[in-house]
Design an enzyme around this catalytic site. Structure first.
Site, short mmCIF file in Angstrom:
data_model
loop_
_atom_site.label_atom_id
_atom_site.label_comp_id
_atom_site.label_asym_id
_atom_site.label_seq_id
_atom_site.Cartn_x
_atom_site.Cartn_y
_atom_site.Cartn_z
N ASP A 30 0.85 -1.19 0.00
CA ASP A 30 0.00 0.00 0.00
C ASP A 30 0.89 1.24 0.00
OD1 ASP A 30 -3.21 0.58 1.13
OD2 ASP A 30 -1.75 2.23 1.03
N ILE A 31 0.51 2.22 -0.84
CA ILE A 31 1.32 3.44 -0.99
C ILE A 31 1.20 4.36 0.24
CG2 ILE A 31 -0.35 4.97 -2.10
CD1 ILE A 31 1.83 5.57 -4.20
N ASN A 86 -13.02 -2.99 2.48
CA ASN A 86 -14.04 -1.95 2.47
C ASN A 86 -14.89 -2.03 1.21
OD1 ASN A 86 -12.94 -0.89 4.86
ND2 ASN A 86 -11.47 0.36 3.72
N HIS A 92 -15.74 3.44 3.71
CA HIS A 92 -14.34 3.88 3.55
C HIS A 92 -13.63 3.30 2.34
CE1 HIS A 92 -14.65 5.82 7.42
NE2 HIS A 92 -15.11 4.70 7.93
N GLN A 93 -14.39 2.84 1.35
CA GLN A 93 -13.74 2.38 0.12
C GLN A 93 -13.40 3.60 -0.74
OE1 GLN A 93 -16.04 -0.22 -2.45
NE2 GLN A 93 -14.22 -0.88 -3.59
N HIS A 99 -10.36 -5.07 -2.95
CA HIS A 99 -9.02 -5.30 -2.40
C HIS A 99 -9.12 -5.65 -0.92
CE1 HIS A 99 -10.02 -1.01 -2.18
NE2 HIS A 99 -9.36 -0.97 -1.04
N PHE A 100 -8.19 -6.49 -0.50
CA PHE A 100 -8.04 -6.85 0.90
C PHE A 100 -6.78 -6.19 1.43
CE2 PHE A 100 -11.15 -10.28 1.54
CZ PHE A 100 -11.54 -10.50 0.23
N HIS A 101 -6.93 -5.48 2.55
CA HIS A 101 -5.76 -4.91 3.23
C HIS A 101 -5.24 -5.94 4.23
CE1 HIS A 101 -6.68 -0.51 2.38
NE2 HIS A 101 -7.89 -1.02 2.21
#
Ligand code: AMP
Length: 139
Positions: A30-31, A86, A92-93, A99-101
């Site tokens: 993640d950036i 999300n 909060h998307q 995507h999965f964090h």
């Protein structure tokens, strides 16, 4: 589906720090990490939200998620972590490609912070709701 930043990463138009790739799945750092090792796992075939994901794409992600989590644990040395997924702006998307964090939780300050305003499940209402959900799942 509209193009997203993740579509551009998949096509190679935008670079990423790749962590894992197979025919169906890409994982990259993640950036804007909440903690060191914060990794995103995405399906290659775009879907906006998890409920729109095919069984095949979902199975492909499920197959590799634990392996990627093990790698994040091993490399960061952080044993505890959150999985976050999300769906929708209110939830909060920000990027509308599933995507999965994977977010390591090294201490109370770093990583994911969650507000958890728990209610109380009423017995009768819960019975009816669960029955409705079973029927919806059965289709
Ligand atoms: P979400 O709020 O669940 O939609 O999370 C989107 C995530 O994508 C955020 O954590 C962003 O930091 C991350 N992100 C956005 N653009 C990039 C990018 N180019 N490379 C890596 N991660 C990104």
């Amino acid at each position: 589906m509209a193009e997203t930043i993740f579509t551009k990463i998949l096509s190679g138009d935008i670079p990423c720090h790749k962590v894992y790739e197979d025919d169906h799945v890409l994982a990259f750092l993640d950036i804007g990490p909440l903690s060191e090792g914060h990794t995103l796992v995405i399906p290659k075939r775009p879907a906006e939200t998890l409920d729109q994901l095919s069984d095949e794409a979902s199975a492909a992600i499920g197959r590799v998620l634990p392996r990627i989590c093990r790698a994040v644990k091993k490399v960061t040395g952080v044993a505890q972590y959150n999985l976050l997924q999300n769906n929708g702006p209110l939830a909060h998307q920000a990027v509308f490609h599933v995507h999965f964090h994977i977010i390591p939780k090294p201490d109370a300050e770093q990583g994911l912070e969650v507000a958890w305003p728990a209610g109380k499940l009423d017995g009768e209402a819960g019975q009816a709701l669960a029955a409705d959900l079973r029927a919806a799942i059965a289709g």
